[in-house]
Design a protein around this motif. Structure first.
Motif, mmCIF file in Angstrom:
data_model
loop_
_atom_site.group_PDB
_atom_site.id
_atom_site.type_symbol
_atom_site.label_atom_id
_atom_site.label_comp_id
_atom_site.label_asym_id
_atom_site.label_seq_id
_atom_site.Cartn_x
_atom_site.Cartn_y
_atom_site.Cartn_z
ATOM 1 N N GLU A 158 -1.172 52.997 -31.157
ATOM 2 C CA GLU A 158 -1.040 54.125 -30.010
ATOM 3 C C GLU A 158 -2.039 55.306 -30.132
ATOM 4 O O GLU A 158 -2.892 55.630 -29.161
ATOM 5 C CB GLU A 158 0.417 54.493 -29.800
ATOM 6 N N ILE A 159 -1.927 55.670 -31.230
ATOM 7 C CA ILE A 159 -2.998 56.975 -31.484
ATOM 8 C C ILE A 159 -4.326 56.547 -31.347
ATOM 9 O O ILE A 159 -5.150 57.596 -30.775
ATOM 10 C CB ILE A 159 -2.917 57.601 -32.779
ATOM 11 N N LEU A 160 -4.709 55.441 -31.898
ATOM 12 C CA LEU A 160 -6.305 54.691 -31.508
ATOM 13 C C LEU A 160 -6.479 54.654 -29.983
ATOM 14 O O LEU A 160 -7.487 55.022 -29.440
ATOM 15 C CB LEU A 160 -6.500 53.755 -32.427
ATOM 16 N N THR A 161 -5.484 53.851 -29.400
ATOM 17 C CA THR A 161 -5.880 53.626 -27.904
ATOM 18 C C THR A 161 -5.756 54.817 -27.232
ATOM 19 O O THR A 161 -6.314 54.993 -25.997
ATOM 20 C CB THR A 161 -4.512 52.801 -27.361
ATOM 21 N N GLU A 162 -4.945 55.988 -27.400
ATOM 22 C CA GLU A 162 -5.218 57.187 -26.706
ATOM 23 C C GLU A 162 -6.317 57.585 -26.990
ATOM 24 O O GLU A 162 -6.941 58.199 -25.687
ATOM 25 C CB GLU A 162 -4.099 58.233 -27.314
ATOM 26 N N VAL A 163 -7.094 57.658 -28.089
ATOM 27 C CA VAL A 163 -8.435 58.298 -27.991
ATOM 28 C C VAL A 163 -9.460 57.467 -27.352
ATOM 29 O O VAL A 163 -10.358 57.897 -26.659
ATOM 30 C CB VAL A 163 -8.869 58.391 -29.509
ATOM 31 N N ILE A 164 -9.186 56.236 -27.226
ATOM 32 C CA ILE A 164 -10.112 55.290 -26.400
ATOM 33 C C ILE A 164 -9.857 55.630 -24.918
ATOM 34 O O ILE A 164 -10.944 55.735 -24.301
ATOM 35 C CB ILE A 164 -9.850 53.649 -26.783
ATOM 36 N N THR A 165 -8.809 55.591 -24.500
ATOM 37 C CA THR A 165 -8.243 55.988 -23.184
ATOM 38 C C THR A 165 -8.928 57.374 -22.763
ATOM 39 O O THR A 165 -9.543 57.321 -21.754
ATOM 40 C CB THR A 165 -6.985 56.041 -22.874
ATOM 41 N N LEU A 166 -8.944 58.392 -23.650
ATOM 42 C CA LEU A 166 -9.471 59.735 -23.221
ATOM 43 C C LEU A 166 -10.974 59.540 -23.046
ATOM 44 O O LEU A 166 -11.550 60.096 -22.133
ATOM 45 C CB LEU A 166 -9.161 60.672 -24.182
ATOM 46 N N ALA A 167 -11.617 58.797 -23.845
ATOM 47 C CA ALA A 167 -13.095 58.719 -24.090
ATOM 48 C C ALA A 167 -13.581 58.204 -22.657
ATOM 49 O O ALA A 167 -14.246 58.363 -21.979
ATOM 50 C CB ALA A 167 -13.583 57.736 -25.125
#
Length: 151
Positions: free
Chosen positions: A136-145
């Motif tokens: 989740e922490i990684l996908t959150e950054v991908i989503t933000l970008a």
């Protein structure tokens, strides 16, 4: 994705992108565990203190540049809509939160005969080969970008 080649260059890279009107997400390592890693490598206390001082100063400068009011030596997590800080470092986050990462990365390094482990191209290929979804922490950054780029 663009690499600033070190946290000391992040502010300049962001400023250039901002001047060009290019939205960006700044992501960097806080290096909170760096002192322990240096200690394990047998570095002197003086070297450890110097590195610790350098990292905390850079961390605070990046936070200040991005308008974060709660300045911390070793921040972690989302600090603003355009700033995310990995607690310690990305490698530790990947190891701790994506079970397939470490074995996939190690197999790829062996396959490529690659000695240097911190290469963006190797990270991209590792991520493509990993089974399962990123944490989740990684996908959150991908989503933000992606939200900044309109993708």
């Amino acid at each position: 994705m663009a690499s600033a080649n070190g946290k000391g260059n992040l502010v300049v890279a962001h400023a250039i992108l901002a001047q060009l009107g290019i939205p960006s997400l700044t992501v960097f390592d806080s290096d909170s565990g760096n002192a322990d890693r240096l200690r394990k490598r047998g570095r002197s206390q003086h070297e450890i203190d110097d590195e610790d001082r350098k990292n905390s100063t850079l961390n605070r400068a990046i936070l200040e540049y991005h308008g974060v009011s709660d300045l911390s030596d070793y921040p972690a997590g989302r600090q603003s809509p355009h700033l995310v800080v990995w607690d310690d470092n990305l490698e530790q986050v990947l190891q701790d939160t994506w079970a397939a990462w470490t074995p996939t990365h190690e197999n790829l390094l062996a396959e490529l005969g690659e000695g240097k482990t911190k290469r963006a191209a190797v990270y991209r290929l590792t991520a493509r080969r990993c089974e399962g979804q990123p944490s989740e922490i990684l996908t959150e950054v991908i989503t933000l970008a992606r939200s900044l780029s309109g993708l």
